[in-house]
Design an enzyme around this catalytic site. Sequence first.
Site, PDB file in Angstrom:
ATOM      1  CD  GLU A 172      -3.183  -1.247   2.554  1.00  0.00           C
ATOM      2  OE1 GLU A 172      -3.030  -0.623   2.836  1.00  0.00           O
ATOM      3  OE2 GLU A 172      -4.159  -1.800   1.964  1.00  0.00           O
ATOM      4  CG  ASN A 194       0.244  -0.470   5.339  1.00  0.00           C
ATOM      5  OD1 ASN A 194      -0.015  -1.515   5.823  1.00  0.00           O
ATOM      6  ND2 ASN A 194      -0.327   0.240   4.920  1.00  0.00           N
ATOM      7  CG  HIS A 414     -15.600  -7.293   5.775  1.00  0.00           C
ATOM      8  ND1 HIS A 414     -14.906  -6.150   7.207  1.00  0.00           N
ATOM      9  CD2 HIS A 414     -14.457  -6.953   4.847  1.00  0.00           C
ATOM     10  CE1 HIS A 414     -14.267  -6.029   6.933  1.00  0.00           C
ATOM     11  NE2 HIS A 414     -13.974  -6.032   5.988  1.00  0.00           N
ATOM     12  CG  HIS A 415     -15.162 -13.620   6.705  1.00  0.00           C
ATOM     13  ND1 HIS A 415     -14.680 -14.232   5.558  1.00  0.00           N
ATOM     14  CD2 HIS A 415     -16.053 -13.503   6.751  1.00  0.00           C
ATOM     15  CE1 HIS A 415     -16.358 -15.069   6.157  1.00  0.00           C
ATOM     16  NE2 HIS A 415     -17.245 -15.088   6.820  1.00  0.00           N
ATOM     17  CD  GLU A 503      -7.374  -2.742  -0.298  1.00  0.00           C
ATOM     18  OE1 GLU A 503      -5.913  -3.515   0.598  1.00  0.00           O
ATOM     19  OE2 GLU A 503      -7.061  -1.219   0.418  1.00  0.00           O
ATOM     20  CD  GLU A 509      -7.498   1.220   2.894  1.00  0.00           C
ATOM     21  OE1 GLU A 509      -8.564   1.098   3.324  1.00  0.00           O
ATOM     22  OE2 GLU A 509      -7.010   0.362   2.126  1.00  0.00           O
TER      23      GLU A 509
HETATM   24  C1  NOJ Z   1      -8.543  -2.480   4.891  1.00  0.00           C
HETATM   25  C2  NOJ Z   1      -8.908  -2.724   3.823  1.00  0.00           C
HETATM   26  O1  NOJ Z   1      -8.485  -1.953   2.463  1.00  0.00           O
HETATM   27  C3  NOJ Z   1     -10.597  -1.711   4.329  1.00  0.00           C
HETATM   28  O2  NOJ Z   1     -11.175  -1.464   2.955  1.00  0.00           O
HETATM   29  C4  NOJ Z   1     -11.436  -2.461   5.029  1.00  0.00           C
HETATM   30  O3  NOJ Z   1     -12.697  -1.542   5.382  1.00  0.00           O
HETATM   31  C5  NOJ Z   1     -10.418  -2.150   5.943  1.00  0.00           C
HETATM   32  N1  NOJ Z   1      -9.186  -3.182   6.111  1.00  0.00           N
HETATM   33  C6  NOJ Z   1     -10.788  -2.640   7.441  1.00  0.00           C
HETATM   34  O4  NOJ Z   1     -11.714  -4.490   7.287  1.00  0.00           O
HETATM   35 CA    CA Z   2      -5.885  -2.336   2.842  1.00  0.00          CA
END
Ligand code: NOJ
Ligand code: CA
Length: 708
Positions: A172, A194, A414-415, A503, A509
Amino acid sequence: MRRFFMLMCLVCLGLAGRVHASEVTSPNGEMKLTFTLRDSKPYYSVSFRGKPVIKPSRLGYELHNAESLLEGFTQTGEKTSTFDETWTPVWGENKTIRNHYKELLVGLIQEKTGRVMNLRFRVYDEGVGLRYEFPQEGSKLNYFVVKEECTEFALTGDHIAWWIPGDYDTQEYEYSRSRLSEIRPLFKKKVTDNASQTSFSETGVQTSLQLKTDDGLYINLHEAALVNYPAMHLNLDDKNMVFRSWLTPDAQGIKGYLQTPCQSPWRTIMITDDARKVLSSHLILNLNEPCKIKDTSWIHPTKYVGVWWEMISGKGDWAYTSQFPSVKLGITDYAKAKPSGRHSANNENVRRYIDFAAQHGFGGVLVEGWNIGWEDWFGNSKEYVFDFQTPYPDFDIKALNEYAHSKGVKLIMHHETSSSIMNYEKHMDRAYQLMKDYGYDAVKSGYVGNLIPRGEHHYSQIAINHYQHAIERAADYKIMVNAHEAVRPTGLCRTYPNLIGNESARGTEYQAFGGITPGHTAILPFTRLQGGPMDYTPGIFEMQCSNGSRANSTIGGQLALYVTMYSPLQMAADFPENYEKHLDAFQFIKDVALDWDKSIYLEAEPMEYITAARKAKGSSSWFVGSVTGLKPHNSTLRLDFLDKGKTYVATVYADAPDADYKTNPQAYTITKGLVTAKSVLKLHSVAGGGYAISIVEAKDTKGLKPLK
Ligand code: NOJ
Ligand code: CA
């Protein structure tokens, strides 16, 4: 006479086997790979149109507690062959993909030890794949432990590189454009914070790495089919401009436990003089195995909205309460907790997103923060952080799924594993079964924070095997996977097309974590997207976040991403209320397709601009997107890809002349008119901006004029 005698001696030595060369050229003859054994050491080199691009480069391994596999080899044989097949992906940028290469298989035996290490080279018109193969039969190699893979990429100069710092735990990062020689002086500054990160060398970088030579060649280094093996980084010898493979170690510093028969992933080198060909290449997918899932009818591209940006941008929380200093699952009593009032995944809010999705034709609603444990989810190296089973008191899993299904929408699970991969594996079957019980067919997983088992890295062999296990197990349950913070993809979505997203790079984000520099989305398709689609989560219309951060983009630039960032999974990430303020522009997100019969890259230069045109699957409609970096861009767009003789209605969503990604990001124009294959459109994008066009066969041309 003396010189003649010396020459004769060298020739004799060559004939005696000290240098043996084998060659293979690409189908069009432009790419040539040469394999040589020099003094019993294996080397390869690559030339393009007669010019060396990769100089003679070493191959081999250093092993733990065993003699290395670097020298002492004899060539036992070689075999060349040609392959030409066209296959049909379950989803993708094109309806069919041609896999056309010439192959050279070189057999090597290390005489002293009796160990066999074969090398397989595949040469395509646009690049090369090479891998090591270790058979069991006829070899004295059974189990072995890797200290380092020693594949070299010897470059011909101090090329321009678009790079991110090599790191065992995160990708990232923002990309830097610099000369190779500038990586070391820039390195420390580029290692931005990070939640989990481990860099290893001031000249270490990640793949896919994009390079450009001074004479205009684009070189891309990556890997394909990363299975049961650690992810590869590249470490630069910046005196000689030689990259060496640098595998991700495990907690004990080991770089791979292998058992024959086995093979390394493919090491890939793409070479072209046309940047657009880097984007249109299917080299990485082609080097992966065909689909292993028999029935793929349940795998489908999806456009989705989500209870997500609220938490990311600071408007809401994943956690239900702020009362608990920490959580012990099974002991902490949520029934007694006082809600903080900021929990976004509550029944009423989730219903609002379901209604919005249904109203605007979205297939999915992602809900994060639905399950207990978020009060204390990361930072404490906690093993049992989530059970993936128990909803918060204000999230009625049954009723919400029923409500969604009644409106033709599916919730997306979501996990967040908090990187406790042990814990996730313990709960995985129950977690997937729960999804089946309530009718979820897709999961977004996440790996934030340091890995557990402690000391392991996000890209070490054990983690690679975990991500793979999650994908294969999900396929057993007919579940699609979109993994965040997992290893960057290497084309495995060909083999397991239920891996519909990853990702594994700096995504949207970060617009809420201080902003992303324009140009990022014009480099990602060259780098991160080489291995597979990215869940970039575009579509931010309101650039000002509740937490004070601002997204560096225009609405025109956000719309373009639905075309330029190919993915079968596309989010409209912003809040419903922000789309409701710009329903005319939102129309493009509603209309744009997710799956394609054909993709054409019209313009491209890394980090500066990308313009792509795609024809929707099973339809005559086209969609065009163009993104810019830090400089404005003018496109002269020839629509000669359209069917001749047909008339289409084009709707152009462009940056307004006074748009500015910092001060006036919501300024856009929408122009509608008629176009044909003869049309040429002149379009302007501001820095950090872009445009998007939908082109639909005209049924009714009344009142519409030709577009210019
Ligand atoms: C990082 C992820 O990239 C993001 O999309 C997610 O909302 C958060 N972690 C929490 O799981
Ligand atoms: Ca992320």
